[in-house]
Enzyme design. Structure first.
Site, PDB file in Angstrom:
ATOM      1  N   ASP A  12       6.623 -35.087 -77.649  1.00  0.00           N
ATOM      2  CA  ASP A  12       5.522 -35.366 -78.830  1.00  0.00           C
ATOM      3  C   ASP A  12       4.673 -34.344 -79.376  1.00  0.00           C
ATOM      4  O   ASP A  12       4.067 -33.588 -78.991  1.00  0.00           O
ATOM      5  CB  ASP A  12       4.522 -36.243 -78.170  1.00  0.00           C
ATOM      6  CG  ASP A  12       4.429 -37.646 -79.534  1.00  0.00           C
ATOM      7  OD1 ASP A  12       5.369 -37.838 -80.396  1.00  0.00           O
ATOM      8  OD2 ASP A  12       3.605 -38.386 -79.498  1.00  0.00           O
ATOM      9  N   GLY A  15       6.685 -33.093 -85.395  1.00  0.00           N
ATOM     10  CA  GLY A  15       6.688 -33.079 -86.389  1.00  0.00           C
ATOM     11  C   GLY A  15       4.707 -33.067 -87.264  1.00  0.00           C
ATOM     12  O   GLY A  15       4.952 -32.333 -88.279  1.00  0.00           O
ATOM     13  N   ARG A  25       9.585 -30.527 -90.976  1.00  0.00           N
ATOM     14  CA  ARG A  25       9.576 -31.419 -90.212  1.00  0.00           C
ATOM     15  C   ARG A  25      10.829 -30.668 -89.164  1.00  0.00           C
ATOM     16  O   ARG A  25      10.893 -30.571 -87.613  1.00  0.00           O
ATOM     17  CB  ARG A  25       9.542 -32.726 -90.202  1.00  0.00           C
ATOM     18  CG  ARG A  25       8.917 -33.592 -90.439  1.00  0.00           C
ATOM     19  CD  ARG A  25       8.880 -35.294 -91.068  1.00  0.00           C
ATOM     20  NE  ARG A  25       9.029 -35.916 -89.243  1.00  0.00           N
ATOM     21  CZ  ARG A  25       7.680 -36.112 -88.967  1.00  0.00           C
ATOM     22  NH1 ARG A  25       6.571 -36.016 -89.228  1.00  0.00           N
ATOM     23  NH2 ARG A  25       7.937 -37.166 -87.545  1.00  0.00           N
ATOM     24  N   HIS A  29      11.293 -29.959 -84.959  1.00  0.00           N
ATOM     25  CA  HIS A  29      12.129 -29.683 -84.497  1.00  0.00           C
ATOM     26  C   HIS A  29      13.106 -29.162 -83.131  1.00  0.00           C
ATOM     27  O   HIS A  29      13.128 -29.015 -82.612  1.00  0.00           O
ATOM     28  CB  HIS A  29      13.045 -31.049 -84.841  1.00  0.00           C
ATOM     29  CG  HIS A  29      12.312 -32.394 -85.152  1.00  0.00           C
ATOM     30  ND1 HIS A  29      11.799 -33.060 -84.283  1.00  0.00           N
ATOM     31  CD2 HIS A  29      12.308 -33.020 -86.210  1.00  0.00           C
ATOM     32  CE1 HIS A  29      11.416 -33.966 -84.798  1.00  0.00           C
ATOM     33  NE2 HIS A  29      12.007 -33.916 -86.428  1.00  0.00           N
ATOM     34  N   GLU A  59      14.415 -46.653 -81.575  1.00  0.00           N
ATOM     35  CA  GLU A  59      13.191 -46.723 -82.610  1.00  0.00           C
ATOM     36  C   GLU A  59      13.570 -45.783 -83.132  1.00  0.00           C
ATOM     37  O   GLU A  59      12.600 -46.016 -85.092  1.00  0.00           O
ATOM     38  CB  GLU A  59      12.022 -46.855 -81.877  1.00  0.00           C
ATOM     39  CG  GLU A  59      11.685 -48.320 -81.119  1.00  0.00           C
ATOM     40  CD  GLU A  59      11.904 -48.645 -80.083  1.00  0.00           C
ATOM     41  OE1 GLU A  59      11.921 -47.272 -79.634  1.00  0.00           O
ATOM     42  OE2 GLU A  59      12.792 -49.476 -78.932  1.00  0.00           O
ATOM     43  N   LEU A 123      19.625 -27.961 -60.502  1.00  0.00           N
ATOM     44  CA  LEU A 123      18.341 -28.946 -61.215  1.00  0.00           C
ATOM     45  C   LEU A 123      19.584 -30.210 -62.050  1.00  0.00           C
ATOM     46  O   LEU A 123      20.161 -29.609 -62.242  1.00  0.00           O
ATOM     47  CB  LEU A 123      17.384 -28.199 -62.640  1.00  0.00           C
ATOM     48  CG  LEU A 123      16.930 -29.350 -63.274  1.00  0.00           C
ATOM     49  CD1 LEU A 123      15.568 -28.938 -62.879  1.00  0.00           C
ATOM     50  CD2 LEU A 123      16.362 -28.272 -64.318  1.00  0.00           C
TER      51      LEU A 123
END
Length: 242
Positions: A12, A15, A25, A29, A59, A123
């Protein structure tokens, strides 16, 4: 130091990282993708068996179309550019989340990443894409409901293991540790069932600033946690008299 077998990360703050620097933004990312690359390498170096990352939530489709397009473009770029390296490094890629309604090219890339790396063991990288914890549980309940309706299982025989086996994460161990960057202190619909007894660590840094050193520090914090899984730890009581 006790190393968790499974670490899950809510990546998180891309942005806000970009905004603080006066950048679009998309730049945040892009920087976040680089932080993901470094985190995969760090997890492999530290002997973590499973790393799950929250790449795109169910979402996220409500974000502006331009940002959604940018995120999808970065996913395509990551898989096309990094998949060969992940494969050479022995990383197995698994994807959780709803795929039925995805664009054919996106779904094809996800399928390719899984099929190419299925035999790798160094992994396990689990990518949560178009994923939401509540949606996952609803889909699992529908599967179980269909089995009940068809007479394959009885309602009284449903156990927590029945539900776990119907989830996207079937066969994947529950996360020992969930890390979230950006200072927010919530799960945001991520691994709601699986994280029931996970240790949670919330870091103030934005995801693009998440370094291997911070990763290792989070593991050190985890190693001193006392995990009771709803029970309690019995300790010897030492008494002394004067």
């Amino acid at each position: 130091m006790t190393t968790p077998a499974h670490v899950a990360i809510i990546m998180d703050g891309n942005g806000r990282w970009a905004k603080a620097r006066g950048l679009p933004r998309l730049a945040g990312h892009r920087a976040g993708v680089e932080a993901l690359r470094q985190s995969v390498k760090t997890a492999s170096k530290l002997g973590i068996a499973w790393l799950t990352v929250y790449a795109f939530s169910s979402e996220n489709w409500s974000r502006p179309q331009s940002e959604v397009s940018d995120l999808l473009g970065l996913l395509k770029l990551f898989i096309r550019r990094d998949l060969a390296e992940l494969h050479r490094s022995g990383v197995r890629v698994r994807v959780i989340g709803e795929r039925e309604d995805l664009q054919p090219d996106i779904r094809g890339l996800l399928d390719e990443a899984e099929s190419l790396t299925v035999g790798n063991r160094a992994l396990n990288l689990v990518i949560a894409f178009n994923y939401g914890g509540r949606d996952e549980i609803v889909r699992a309940m529908r599967k179980i409901g269909a089995d009940v309706e068809a007479g394959r299982i009885a309602p009284a025989s449903i156990t927590p293991e029945t539900i776990s086996d119907a989830l996207d994460t079937s066969g994947i161990p529950d996360p020992d540790l969930v890390i979230r960057t950006s200072g927010e202190m919530r799960l945001s619909n991520f691994l709601l069932w699986q994280a029931a007894y996970s240790e949670l660590i919330f870091l103030p840094c934005f995801w693009p600033d998440f370094t291997p050193e911070q990763f290792e520090d989070a593991l050190r914090q985890f190693s001193v946690r006392e995990r009771r899984f709803g029970g309690r730890i019995e300790r010897d009581v030492v008494s002394s008299s004067a």
